[in-house]
Design an enzyme around this catalytic site. Structure first.
Site, mmCIF file in Angstrom:
data_model
loop_
_atom_site.group_PDB
_atom_site.id
_atom_site.type_symbol
_atom_site.label_atom_id
_atom_site.label_comp_id
_atom_site.label_asym_id
_atom_site.label_seq_id
_atom_site.Cartn_x
_atom_site.Cartn_y
_atom_site.Cartn_z
ATOM 1 N N GLY A 29 50.747 7.802 24.717
ATOM 2 C CA GLY A 29 51.239 7.099 23.540
ATOM 3 C C GLY A 29 51.678 5.675 23.810
ATOM 4 O O GLY A 29 51.363 5.099 24.849
ATOM 5 N N LEU A 31 50.534 3.198 22.060
ATOM 6 C CA LEU A 31 49.127 2.808 22.191
ATOM 7 C C LEU A 31 48.936 1.297 22.121
ATOM 8 O O LEU A 31 49.662 0.594 21.427
ATOM 9 C CB LEU A 31 48.307 3.494 21.098
ATOM 10 C CG LEU A 31 48.383 5.025 21.088
ATOM 11 C CD1 LEU A 31 47.574 5.588 19.931
ATOM 12 C CD2 LEU A 31 47.903 5.610 22.421
ATOM 13 N N HIS A 35 43.926 1.555 25.062
ATOM 14 C CA HIS A 35 43.725 2.921 24.564
ATOM 15 C C HIS A 35 42.665 2.935 23.453
ATOM 16 O O HIS A 35 41.803 3.808 23.415
ATOM 17 C CB HIS A 35 45.028 3.464 23.959
ATOM 18 C CG HIS A 35 46.142 3.684 24.938
ATOM 19 N ND1 HIS A 35 47.334 3.020 24.854
ATOM 20 C CD2 HIS A 35 46.244 4.518 26.012
ATOM 21 C CE1 HIS A 35 48.144 3.422 25.820
ATOM 22 N NE2 HIS A 35 47.510 4.327 26.545
ATOM 23 N N GLN A 158 43.105 8.093 39.130
ATOM 24 C CA GLN A 158 43.268 9.193 38.176
ATOM 25 C C GLN A 158 41.909 9.638 37.630
ATOM 26 O O GLN A 158 41.620 10.839 37.561
ATOM 27 C CB GLN A 158 44.172 8.758 37.025
ATOM 28 C CG GLN A 158 44.200 9.728 35.861
ATOM 29 C CD GLN A 158 45.187 9.313 34.798
ATOM 30 O OE1 GLN A 158 46.371 9.564 34.918
ATOM 31 N NE2 GLN A 158 44.712 8.653 33.755
ATOM 32 N N SER A 190 49.072 -2.271 29.493
ATOM 33 C CA SER A 190 49.746 -1.048 29.904
ATOM 34 C C SER A 190 50.959 -0.849 29.008
ATOM 35 O O SER A 190 51.622 -1.825 28.622
ATOM 36 C CB SER A 190 50.204 -1.185 31.359
ATOM 37 O OG SER A 190 51.168 -0.183 31.657
HETATM 38 P P1 AMP Z 1 48.377 6.290 29.486
HETATM 39 O O1 AMP Z 1 48.788 6.373 28.058
HETATM 40 O O2 AMP Z 1 48.905 5.102 30.208
HETATM 41 O O3 AMP Z 1 48.540 7.588 30.228
HETATM 42 O O4 AMP Z 1 46.793 6.061 29.453
HETATM 43 C C1 AMP Z 1 45.940 6.902 28.736
HETATM 44 C C2 AMP Z 1 44.517 6.524 29.048
HETATM 45 O O5 AMP Z 1 44.296 5.168 28.687
HETATM 46 C C3 AMP Z 1 44.170 6.633 30.541
HETATM 47 O O6 AMP Z 1 42.850 7.126 30.678
HETATM 48 C C4 AMP Z 1 44.278 5.211 31.004
HETATM 49 O O7 AMP Z 1 43.485 4.922 32.125
HETATM 50 C C5 AMP Z 1 43.774 4.456 29.784
HETATM 51 N N1 AMP Z 1 44.235 3.069 29.792
HETATM 52 C C6 AMP Z 1 45.509 2.632 29.930
HETATM 53 N N2 AMP Z 1 45.535 1.286 29.945
HETATM 54 C C7 AMP Z 1 44.254 0.868 29.821
HETATM 55 C C8 AMP Z 1 43.616 -0.421 29.782
HETATM 56 N N3 AMP Z 1 44.316 -1.545 29.888
HETATM 57 N N4 AMP Z 1 42.272 -0.456 29.655
HETATM 58 C C9 AMP Z 1 41.555 0.692 29.561
HETATM 59 N N5 AMP Z 1 42.089 1.927 29.592
HETATM 60 C C10 AMP Z 1 43.419 2.013 29.719
#
Ligand code: AMP
Length: 286
Positions: A29, A31, A35, A158, A190
């Site tokens: 979340g 987002l 995402h 991951q 992020s």
């Molecule tokens: P998180 O909410 O941080 O656990 O991320 C959920 C998903 O979104 C994971 O597969 C992350 O690798 C992806 N994700 C997070 N940040 C980015 C980004 N800047 N670009 C692409 N994918 C992302």
């Protein structure tokens, strides 16, 4: 929005009976555009007639005892709006009680553990992290039952660990890894960027600058580079940012994640850096 495991599984079964393809994006979340780029990719994979499911769950078992679980940013209203605007079919938002029922997390006893790719890098700094990730992702796959799941290259290790788990445990689905989405100045998007003060936000550029410097060094050298020497140079570059403290800088084979001693075109680089109290990660192919 679906909040119960039983409700989500029922939906998944009904789609399965009708032959509807399901694309899945697991998230924690808060987002952002990174995402949403995964959501777009999931839609591309399943088409208009398919269903796209996004899960939002801040999974306690992937956080260490001293990490930011309790203060991890949350904004469900905004997340719902973003998902609606992007045409997400179902937002799955389970509670801890749904995901770890029967006396809670302390009494939970079945884990999925990947034992090779999860050992280095994040696995060293966050020893119980990947056990939590593989376990929750396996649970989510069993609940959402997607044909495709999209992960971000932002979390390179991951994605590799999840791909290995899917292969080793014969999950009947395809993993797609989508590129890292960045702010215009290069900072990888992020949810944790929210923690940064204005000054720290500027200093957080240390990560993408280090990647660019490594890419440039590889490009302008005819021979491979000694990993230790390149690492030392990048430590120096990052230390010019007073709020930044390197956790690790690793050069490795993108398939096996094994560290290399010589860096050349095609080597993968990943790094983790504390900027103030916030731990940020980034990576790229050199
Ligand atoms: P998180 O909410 O941080 O656990 O991320 C959920 C998903 O979104 C994971 O597969 C992350 O690798 C992806 N994700 C997070 N940040 C980015 C980004 N800047 N670009 C692409 N994918 C992302």
């Amino acid at each position: 929005m679906v909040t119960s495991v039983a409700g989500m599984q029922q939906l998944a079964k009904s789609w399965q009976r009708k032959g509807v393809r399901v694309g899945f994006v697991p998230t924690m979340g808060y987002l952002h555009a990174g995402h949403m780029s995964l959501v777009k990719r999931a839609r591309q994979m399943v088409g208009k007639s398919g269903k796209v499911v996004v899960s939002i769950y801040v999974n306690p078992t992937q956080f260490g005892p001293k990490e930011d679980l309790s203060r991890y940013p949350r904004d469900l209203k905004r997340d719902q709006q973003l998902c609606r605007a992007e045409g997400v079919d179902v937002l799955f938002v389970p509670s801890d009680q749904e995901m770890y029922p029967q006396n809670g997390i302390g009494a939970y006893s079945t884990y999925v553990v990947e034992e090779t790719l999860s050992r280095g890098m994040e696995g060293v700094s966050r020893p119980t992290h990947f056990r939590g990730v593989t376990t929750i992702v396996a649970k989510l796959f069993n609940i959402v039952q997607p044909q495709v799941a999209v992960f971000g290259a932002k979390d390179f290790q991951q994605a590799a660990v999840v791909q290995r788990m899917v292969r080793d445990l014969n999950f009947p689905l395809k993993i797609v890894v989508a590129p890292t989405h960045r702010e215009p100045d290069g900072l990888a998007m992020s949810s944790r960027n929210k923690y940064l003060s204005t000054d720290e936000r500027q200093q957080a550029l240390a990560l993408s600058l280090a990647i660019k410097a490594a890419q440039q060094a590889v490009k302008s050298s005819k021979q491979s580079l000694a990993a230790n020497k390149l690492r030392a140079n990048l430590f120096k570059l990052i230390s010019q940012h007073p709020a930044a403290r390197v956790d690790y800088i690793e050069f490795f084979d993108p398939q096996t994640l094994q560290p290399v001693t010589q860096v050349s075109c095609g080597t993968q680089m990943a790094l983790a850096v504390f900027v103030g109290r916030t731990r940020l990660i980034d990576n790229a192919r050199l």
